[in-house]
Write a protein that holds these residues in place. Structure first.
Motif, PDB file in Angstrom:
ATOM      1  N   ARG A   7       0.837  -1.195   0.000  1.00 14.33           N
ATOM      2  CA  ARG A   7       0.000   0.000   0.000  1.00 14.33           C
ATOM      3  C   ARG A   7       0.877   1.252   0.000  1.00 14.33           C
ATOM      4  O   ARG A   7       1.820   1.358   0.780  1.00 14.33           O
ATOM      5  CB  ARG A   7      -0.937  -0.006   1.198  1.00 14.33           C
ATOM      6  CG  ARG A   7      -1.946  -1.161   1.167  1.00 14.33           C
ATOM      7  CD  ARG A   7      -2.898  -1.104   2.325  1.00 14.33           C
ATOM      8  NE  ARG A   7      -2.215  -1.331   3.594  1.00 14.33           N
ATOM      9  CZ  ARG A   7      -2.763  -1.110   4.781  1.00 14.33           C
ATOM     10  NH1 ARG A   7      -3.991  -0.635   4.860  1.00 14.33           N
ATOM     11  NH2 ARG A   7      -2.094  -1.356   5.888  1.00 14.33           N
ATOM     12  N   GLU A   8       0.512   2.206  -0.853  1.00 14.64           N
ATOM     13  CA  GLU A   8       1.353   3.399  -1.009  1.00 14.64           C
ATOM     14  C   GLU A   8       1.157   4.376   0.145  1.00 14.64           C
ATOM     15  O   GLU A   8       0.039   4.616   0.604  1.00 14.64           O
ATOM     16  CB  GLU A   8       1.047   4.095  -2.332  1.00 14.64           C
ATOM     17  CG  GLU A   8       1.996   5.252  -2.628  1.00 14.64           C
ATOM     18  CD  GLU A   8       1.837   5.817  -4.026  1.00 14.64           C
ATOM     19  OE1 GLU A   8       2.561   6.778  -4.351  1.00 14.64           O
ATOM     20  OE2 GLU A   8       0.991   5.297  -4.789  1.00 14.64           O
ATOM     21  N   VAL A   9       2.265   4.954   0.592  1.00  8.66           N
ATOM     22  CA  VAL A   9       2.241   6.018   1.587  1.00  8.66           C
ATOM     23  C   VAL A   9       3.108   7.172   1.076  1.00  8.66           C
ATOM     24  O   VAL A   9       3.981   6.988   0.234  1.00  8.66           O
ATOM     25  CB  VAL A   9       2.769   5.550   2.966  1.00  8.66           C
ATOM     26  CG1 VAL A   9       1.859   4.502   3.574  1.00  8.66           C
ATOM     27  CG2 VAL A   9       4.200   5.017   2.857  1.00  8.66           C
ATOM     28  N   ILE A  10       2.852   8.363   1.601  1.00 11.85           N
ATOM     29  CA  ILE A  10       3.674   9.533   1.303  1.00 11.85           C
ATOM     30  C   ILE A  10       4.139  10.113   2.629  1.00 11.85           C
ATOM     31  O   ILE A  10       3.318  10.435   3.491  1.00 11.85           O
ATOM     32  CB  ILE A  10       2.892  10.588   0.504  1.00 11.85           C
ATOM     33  CG1 ILE A  10       2.422  10.020  -0.840  1.00 11.85           C
ATOM     34  CG2 ILE A  10       3.750  11.833   0.274  1.00 11.85           C
ATOM     35  CD1 ILE A  10       1.545  10.968  -1.637  1.00 11.85           C
TER      36      ILE A  10
ATOM     37  N   PHE B 174       4.475  -1.607   2.686  1.00  9.10           N
ATOM     38  CA  PHE B 174       4.287  -0.253   2.193  1.00  9.10           C
ATOM     39  C   PHE B 174       5.024  -0.057   0.877  1.00  9.10           C
ATOM     40  O   PHE B 174       6.059  -0.674   0.628  1.00  9.10           O
ATOM     41  CB  PHE B 174       4.813   0.772   3.206  1.00  9.10           C
ATOM     42  CG  PHE B 174       4.032   0.811   4.495  1.00  9.10           C
ATOM     43  CD1 PHE B 174       2.657   0.944   4.493  1.00  9.10           C
ATOM     44  CD2 PHE B 174       4.683   0.722   5.715  1.00  9.10           C
ATOM     45  CE1 PHE B 174       1.941   0.987   5.677  1.00  9.10           C
ATOM     46  CE2 PHE B 174       3.984   0.758   6.903  1.00  9.10           C
ATOM     47  CZ  PHE B 174       2.601   0.892   6.886  1.00  9.10           C
ATOM     48  N   SER B 175       4.503   0.847   0.054  1.00 11.84           N
ATOM     49  CA  SER B 175       5.212   1.274  -1.153  1.00 11.84           C
ATOM     50  C   SER B 175       5.257   2.791  -1.154  1.00 11.84           C
ATOM     51  O   SER B 175       4.502   3.458  -0.438  1.00 11.84           O
ATOM     52  CB  SER B 175       4.529   0.757  -2.418  1.00 11.84           C
ATOM     53  OG  SER B 175       3.281   1.394  -2.619  1.00 11.84           O
ATOM     54  N   TYR B 176       6.129   3.345  -1.991  1.00  8.36           N
ATOM     55  CA  TYR B 176       6.247   4.797  -2.097  1.00  8.36           C
ATOM     56  C   TYR B 176       6.755   5.157  -3.486  1.00  8.36           C
ATOM     57  O   TYR B 176       7.385   4.352  -4.178  1.00  8.36           O
ATOM     58  CB  TYR B 176       7.195   5.358  -1.029  1.00  8.36           C
ATOM     59  CG  TYR B 176       8.585   4.765  -1.078  1.00  8.36           C
ATOM     60  CD1 TYR B 176       9.550   5.258  -1.955  1.00  8.36           C
ATOM     61  CD2 TYR B 176       8.944   3.694  -0.251  1.00  8.36           C
ATOM     62  CE1 TYR B 176      10.821   4.701  -2.016  1.00  8.36           C
ATOM     63  CE2 TYR B 176      10.207   3.136  -0.303  1.00  8.36           C
ATOM     64  CZ  TYR B 176      11.136   3.640  -1.188  1.00  8.36           C
ATOM     65  OH  TYR B 176      12.387   3.085  -1.252  1.00  8.36           O
ATOM     66  N   LEU B 177       6.467   6.381  -3.879  1.00  8.74           N
ATOM     67  CA  LEU B 177       7.016   6.954  -5.104  1.00  8.74           C
ATOM     68  C   LEU B 177       7.183   8.438  -4.825  1.00  8.74           C
ATOM     69  O   LEU B 177       6.226   9.200  -4.882  1.00  8.74           O
ATOM     70  CB  LEU B 177       6.090   6.708  -6.288  1.00  8.74           C
ATOM     71  CG  LEU B 177       6.736   6.724  -7.681  1.00  8.74           C
ATOM     72  CD1 LEU B 177       5.818   6.107  -8.726  1.00  8.74           C
ATOM     73  CD2 LEU B 177       7.169   8.111  -8.115  1.00  8.74           C
ATOM     74  N   SER B 178       8.393   8.834  -4.470  1.00  7.45           N
ATOM     75  CA  SER B 178       8.643  10.192  -3.983  1.00  7.45           C
ATOM     76  C   SER B 178      10.048  10.641  -4.340  1.00  7.45           C
ATOM     77  O   SER B 178      10.836   9.865  -4.883  1.00  7.45           O
ATOM     78  CB  SER B 178       8.467  10.250  -2.452  1.00  7.45           C
ATOM     79  OG  SER B 178       7.160   9.910  -2.066  1.00  7.45           O
TER      80      SER B 178
ATOM     81  N   LYS C  87      20.619  16.353  -7.706  1.00 10.69           N
ATOM     82  CA  LYS C  87      20.424  16.627  -6.284  1.00 10.69           C
ATOM     83  C   LYS C  87      19.031  16.191  -5.819  1.00 10.69           C
ATOM     84  O   LYS C  87      18.822  15.928  -4.645  1.00 10.69           O
ATOM     85  CB  LYS C  87      20.631  18.115  -6.003  1.00 10.69           C
ATOM     86  CG  LYS C  87      22.077  18.584  -6.161  1.00 10.69           C
ATOM     87  CD  LYS C  87      22.218  20.033  -5.760  1.00 10.69           C
ATOM     88  CE  LYS C  87      23.675  20.431  -5.661  1.00 10.69           C
ATOM     89  NZ  LYS C  87      24.242  20.860  -6.930  1.00 10.69           N
ATOM     90  N   GLU C  88      18.083  16.185  -6.734  1.00  8.19           N
ATOM     91  CA  GLU C  88      16.742  15.677  -6.441  1.00  8.19           C
ATOM     92  C   GLU C  88      16.517  14.441  -7.297  1.00  8.19           C
ATOM     93  O   GLU C  88      16.556  14.504  -8.513  1.00  8.19           O
ATOM     94  CB  GLU C  88      15.677  16.723  -6.753  1.00  8.19           C
ATOM     95  CG  GLU C  88      14.263  16.216  -6.490  1.00  8.19           C
ATOM     96  CD  GLU C  88      13.186  17.245  -6.827  1.00  8.19           C
ATOM     97  OE1 GLU C  88      11.995  16.921  -6.665  1.00  8.19           O
ATOM     98  OE2 GLU C  88      13.548  18.358  -7.258  1.00  8.19           O
ATOM     99  N   LYS C  89      16.301  13.312  -6.658  1.00  6.13           N
ATOM    100  CA  LYS C  89      16.078  12.071  -7.392  1.00  6.13           C
ATOM    101  C   LYS C  89      14.718  11.505  -7.021  1.00  6.13           C
ATOM    102  O   LYS C  89      14.199  11.740  -5.926  1.00  6.13           O
ATOM    103  CB  LYS C  89      17.169  11.048  -7.087  1.00  6.13           C
ATOM    104  CG  LYS C  89      17.219  10.574  -5.645  1.00  6.13           C
ATOM    105  CD  LYS C  89      18.307   9.524  -5.448  1.00  6.13           C
ATOM    106  CE  LYS C  89      18.338   9.038  -3.996  1.00  6.13           C
ATOM    107  NZ  LYS C  89      19.356   7.992  -3.803  1.00  6.13           N
ATOM    108  N   THR C  90      14.142  10.768  -7.937  1.00  5.57           N
ATOM    109  CA  THR C  90      12.847  10.125  -7.701  1.00  5.57           C
ATOM    110  C   THR C  90      13.076   8.645  -7.472  1.00  5.57           C
ATOM    111  O   THR C  90      13.810   8.006  -8.224  1.00  5.57           O
ATOM    112  CB  THR C  90      11.918  10.316  -8.910  1.00  5.57           C
ATOM    113  OG1 THR C  90      11.910  11.684  -9.286  1.00  5.57           O
ATOM    114  CG2 THR C  90      10.508   9.862  -8.576  1.00  5.57           C
ATOM    115  N   GLN C  91      12.472   8.121  -6.427  1.00  6.32           N
ATOM    116  CA  GLN C  91      12.592   6.698  -6.126  1.00  6.32           C
ATOM    117  C   GLN C  91      11.203   6.084  -5.969  1.00  6.32           C
ATOM    118  O   GLN C  91      10.289   6.712  -5.438  1.00  6.32           O
ATOM    119  CB  GLN C  91      13.386   6.462  -4.841  1.00  6.32           C
ATOM    120  CG  GLN C  91      14.870   6.763  -4.973  1.00  6.32           C
ATOM    121  CD  GLN C  91      15.644   6.345  -3.725  1.00  6.32           C
ATOM    122  OE1 GLN C  91      15.142   6.389  -2.608  1.00  6.32           O
ATOM    123  NE2 GLN C  91      16.881   5.920  -3.922  1.00  6.32           N
TER     124      GLN C  91
END
Length: 421
Positions: free
Chosen positions: A36-39, A99-103, A117-121
């Motif tokens: 389930r995705e969380v932020i 848990f899953s995430y995309l941030s 300097k800003e990466k998406t994972q």
């Protein structure tokens, strides 16, 4: 004035469309596997990351001070906030937590995602299980996710934090010598190792092991057999047996063909306690994913429990897909409607809304030239004439449809497009 900041970038419409398609695919895989995705917050307390060996050096974190004088950081890592979340908000929830995430994560120095300097994972964390099946689930899920987004030949390089620690314990190497040796071994630098052990006290057996280790990587079962022949302790061979069980399970799932074994695999994250793995694509050198087991990390929050997870490096993944064109976007058809008489603006707007409701991207605009159509990536142009509707496939076929069938215009348009395709 220079308005650009080094190490950050704008994401333009064409790339954003591709990103969204990839995000959707990744999310669907994670959700289908019950993650389930969380932020978590972009701003976290500096204390969250304090004292975690090998995580991110404080000098590499972006810091701000709030109105109460508290030092905050832009999150440099996404695993720590998930561990905090599990130990606080989900303290009494049944285990395992998935848990899953995309941030985004932020680091002033980042060697993993094209120096940004800003990466998406995008990643998953499984908290509360120390079973071999959990480790297996992580590896299989990583392979499946990479395949779904277009990595035709995924490779997962596996190591074990306990293995290298046990080998060093066997060899009785001083703590001060371990850090440089780890780096030399990870780099497979045989000459460097040979020169280094001349200046430190090691037994003949230890020297033999250290000089042979850089050559031991590749097919998992072959490497295991070679390690078992070496003068290593029972504890080290027990760690090997654990890995061997994992390789046997992967073989049962016909996934061993995607696996390589590197006993000297290390991670810049010092919190890994067992399984370590990194994901690659054949023919592409940049890292696509990394993960492992971190059974001691939640101890920082007063709740010690096992955990395992991985993170995909989205920028590297996009770079790979742009080079290979393996990912096929299921893009919506895009329409542009123009009209010749002012009174037809209402009909153009109604037709545009009908097409939007049918799932197409549609705009109403008069006077579009080829540059505009290219920029907006338009597929079909509709021009409302006095008695007819002209439908053009941009750069291709065209057809006339009588306007006296107003209620059937959408059907006739889509039917004609289906004929062309």
């Amino acid at each position: 004035m220079n308005a650009f900041v080094e190490g950050v970038r704008d994401i333009l419409p064409a790339e954003l469309r591709k990103r969204r398609a990839i995000y959707q695919t990744i999310r669907e895989v994670f959700e289908a596997n019950a993650y389930r995705e969380v932020i978590t917050p972009t701003l976290e307390s500096l204390e969250l990351y304090a004292g975690i060996e090998g995580l991110v050096d404080k000098s590499e974190m972006f810091k701000v001070v709030d109105d109460r004088g508290q030092i905050l950081v832009l999150r440099p890592d996404l695993t720590m906030p998930i561990a905090r979340l599990a130990a606080s908000r989900f303290q009494d929830s049944p285990r395992p937590l998935k848990f899953s995430y995309l941030s985004s994560a932020f680091q002033s120095k980042n060697s993993q995602s094209l120096s940004l300097k800003e990466k998406t994972q995008a990643g998953v964390e499984l908290i509360g299980s120390d079973s071999l099946e959990s480790d297996l689930e992580m590896i299989l899920l990583l392979i499946k996710t990479m395949q779904k987004v277009g990595v035709e030949e995924p490779l997962v390089d596996i190591g074990h934090a306990d293995l290298i620690n046990e080998i060093f314990a066997d060899l009785k190497i001083a703590e001060t010598e371990k850090k440089e040796l780890r780096q030399l071994l990870a780099a497979k630098n045989k000459v460097g190792i040979k020169n280094y052990i001349k200046d430190i006290e090691v037994t003949e057996d230890a020297a033999e092991v250290l000089l042979r280790l850089p050559s031991l990587f590749g097919a998992p079962k072959k490497v295991v057999k070679e390690l078992e022949k070496m003068p290593l302790s029972t504890e080290t061979k027990d760690a090997l047996k654990t890995l061997e069980k994992l390789f046997n399970k992967l073989e049962e799932f016909e996934a061993l063909k995607y696996i390589t074994f590197d006993p000297m695999l290390i991670s810049r994250h010092g919190y890994y306690t067992g399984l370590i793995f990194k994901g690659y694509a054949k023919g592409y050198s940049n890292l696509l994913a990394s993960g492992g087991r971190y059974d001691n990390l939640t101890e920082k929050f007063g709740v010690e429990e096992p955990a395992v997870g991985f993170a995909l490096e989205i920028e590297n993944l996009l770079d790979y897909l742009n080079r290979t064109e393996n990912f096929s976007e299921d893009l919506e058809k895009r329409f542009l409607i123009s009209y010749q008489q002012d009174k037809d603006f209402k009909l153009a707007s109604e037709l545009a809304e009908d097409l939007r409701n049918a799932g197409f991207v549609t705009e109403v605009y008069n006077g579009a030239d080829s540059k505009y159509l290219d920029f907006q990536q338009v597929d079909f142009v509709i021009n409302l004439e006095a008695d007819n509707l002209e439908l053009k496939q941009y750069g291709g076929a065209s057809a006339k449809i009588e306007r006296n069938q107003k209620e059937a215009l959408e059907y006739l348009i889509l039917n004609k497009i289906e004929e062309w395709e």
